[in-house]
Motif scaffolding. Structure first.
Motif, mmCIF file in Angstrom:
data_model
loop_
_atom_site.group_PDB
_atom_site.id
_atom_site.type_symbol
_atom_site.label_atom_id
_atom_site.label_comp_id
_atom_site.label_asym_id
_atom_site.label_seq_id
_atom_site.Cartn_x
_atom_site.Cartn_y
_atom_site.Cartn_z
ATOM 1 N N PHE A 24 37.380 56.921 63.315
ATOM 2 C CA PHE A 24 38.458 56.442 62.441
ATOM 3 C C PHE A 24 38.066 56.756 60.999
ATOM 4 N N SER A 25 38.973 56.586 60.097
ATOM 5 C CA SER A 25 38.756 56.942 58.690
ATOM 6 C C SER A 25 38.883 55.708 57.804
ATOM 7 N N LEU A 26 38.138 55.756 56.708
ATOM 8 C CA LEU A 26 38.232 54.741 55.664
ATOM 9 C C LEU A 26 38.809 55.394 54.411
ATOM 10 N N TYR A 27 39.825 54.785 53.837
ATOM 11 C CA TYR A 27 40.435 55.272 52.605
ATOM 12 C C TYR A 27 40.199 54.231 51.510
ATOM 13 N N ILE A 28 39.401 54.593 50.526
ATOM 14 C CA ILE A 28 39.083 53.693 49.420
ATOM 15 C C ILE A 28 40.054 53.996 48.274
ATOM 16 N N ARG A 29 40.863 53.034 47.924
ATOM 17 C CA ARG A 29 41.868 53.206 46.885
ATOM 18 C C ARG A 29 41.878 51.970 45.982
ATOM 19 N N PRO A 30 42.130 52.166 44.693
ATOM 20 C CA PRO A 30 42.282 51.000 43.809
ATOM 21 C C PRO A 30 43.599 50.301 44.069
ATOM 22 N N TYR A 31 43.584 48.991 43.989
ATOM 23 C CA TYR A 31 44.815 48.231 44.225
ATOM 24 C C TYR A 31 45.676 48.253 42.971
ATOM 25 N N SER A 32 46.964 48.500 43.127
ATOM 26 C CA SER A 32 47.897 48.557 42.003
ATOM 27 C C SER A 32 49.109 47.683 42.308
ATOM 28 N N ASN A 33 49.381 46.732 41.417
ATOM 29 C CA ASN A 33 50.568 45.899 41.554
ATOM 30 C C ASN A 33 51.846 46.688 41.308
ATOM 31 N N TYR A 34 51.717 47.775 40.551
ATOM 32 C CA TYR A 34 52.905 48.540 40.197
ATOM 33 C C TYR A 34 53.528 49.213 41.415
ATOM 34 N N MET A 35 52.745 49.425 42.465
ATOM 35 C CA MET A 35 53.295 50.060 43.654
ATOM 36 C C MET A 35 54.362 49.189 44.320
ATOM 37 N N ASN A 36 54.311 47.888 44.088
ATOM 38 C CA ASN A 36 55.301 46.996 44.691
ATOM 39 C C ASN A 36 56.689 47.179 44.099
ATOM 40 N N PHE A 37 56.772 47.852 42.944
ATOM 41 C CA PHE A 37 58.064 48.062 42.307
ATOM 42 C C PHE A 37 58.711 49.383 42.735
ATOM 43 N N LEU A 38 58.015 50.163 43.551
ATOM 44 C CA LEU A 38 58.527 51.462 43.966
ATOM 45 C C LEU A 38 59.137 51.377 45.360
ATOM 46 N N PRO A 39 60.097 52.236 45.647
ATOM 47 C CA PRO A 39 60.617 52.306 47.022
ATOM 48 C C PRO A 39 59.530 52.745 47.994
ATOM 49 N N VAL A 40 59.719 52.413 49.258
ATOM 50 C CA VAL A 40 58.719 52.731 50.276
ATOM 51 C C VAL A 40 58.476 54.229 50.352
#
Length: 342
Positions: free
Chosen positions: A149-165
């Protein structure tokens, strides 16, 4: 002896607790119209936040199996811990659950590989992991079954919640939004707490002279920081009640910290007592010789009594200065400071 088998002895199911919405090259696929499926067993990690991968192992053999679970990958060993296993034996047809606890350090993106442009080794954000299940059958035979399996390390961004899926599925957009968040969020946060900079009780010390000038309050070094904050905050209220008993009591309360005792009806019982020494006035038919006072006592005169558990902490000269400032110019007064412990 370790062997491999064509038919698996166990069934392994991986269930990530946080599934990534986007994978690398998703931006290119979005532009070309291609589709990239995210493996159901891939796990998304945010630095500083723990995450889990559930591992369910089912015995497909007609006899018990002895298992040993190991994990390896392109990450430090301290990032992952194995837990949740109760023993290492599975009965025929039964299942065993294990949990892989992952925790990426909060300073992952501040690592030297990330902040040094000329670093030879680039910071890896996509890591491959391998789960090895060592299966013991009998005393001499051992099989190994592996799952990837794979691990994806990404910074969390609150701004993504304002974008469409649709846009959340693009990994490039997620990284771009994090850059915008780091640039603009401090400004937004400063506006959200602007009220604290305008409240004398919470404002930085450097702003107190400005706030005092704003309400025309004269700053004085004789007041400590806590007293200055309280006086500046209630300066307008002190102006409104200047020259009255309530205004003087409020000023003395802010300086000494003694309670106002508004619930006590008898003025003489309060910690800050302000009384006028009026005697029994002269009333025809009711006055008695020796008790009646013509005119009712000394005019425009009052008595201030402070009852404190520690009277030595009260500066008498400062108290007199406050009284002189707050009382009417034509009135006179007496001051008594009493120690309640004596």
């Amino acid at each position: 002896m370790v062997q491999s088998r064509s038919t698996p002895s166990v069934s392994v199911q991986l269930t990530p607790m946080r599934i990534p919405e986007a994978v690398p090259k998703a931006g290119l696929a979005f532009a070309t119209g291609e589709t990239i499926d995210i493996t159901a067993s891939d796990l998304l990690l945010h630095p500083g936040e723990p995450s889990e991968m559930m591992v369910q192992i089912q015995n497909l053999e007609p006899h018990p199996l002895q298992l040993n679970l190991q994990i390896e990958g392109e990450f430090p060993t301290e990032w992952c811990q194995i837990g949740g296993m109760e023993g290492n034996e599975i009965a025929p047809g039964e299942s065993m659950d294990a949990v892989l606890y992952f925790h990426v350090p909060a300073t992952f993106f501040e690592d030297q590989q990330a902040i040094i442009p000329d670093s030879k080794e680039r910071l890896k954000l996509d890591l491959r992991c391998l789960i090895s299940i060592h299966i013991n059958i009998g005393s001499e035979r051992q099989y190994i079954q592996q799952e990837e399996f794979s691990l994806y390390i990404r910074p969390y961004s609150n701004y993504m919640n304002f974008l469409p899926v649709l846009y959340r599925e693009v990994d490039f957009i997620g990284r771009l939004m994090k850059i915008l968040e780091l640039a603009y969020q401090p400004v937004i946060d400063s506006f959200n707490v602007m009220w604290a900079n305008l409240d004398p009780l919470t404002a930085p010390r450097a702003l107190l002279p400005f706030l005092a000038h704003w309400v025309a309050w004269q700053s004085d070094t004789i007041w400590d920081l806590r007293q200055q904050r309280r006086l500046i905050r209630r300066a307008v209220e002190l102006y409104r009640w200047r020259g009255t008993r309530k205004g003087l009591r409020l000023y003395l309360h802010l300086y000494t910290g003694l309670p106002l005792d508004e619930h006590l009806a008898n003025e003489a019982d309060k910690h800050i007592s302000i009384t006028e020494p009026f005697g029994q006035p002269f009333v025809i038919g009711e006055a008695e010789l020796g008790t009646a006072v013509l005119g009712g006592g000394q005019a425009f005169h009052f008595v201030v009594r402070l009852r404190s558990p520690n009277s030595h902490s009260i500066h008498e000269r400062l108290i007199r200065r406050i009284i002189e400032q707050e009382k009417p110019a034509f009135s006179t007064y007496e001051l008594f400071i009493e120690n309640l412990q004596e």
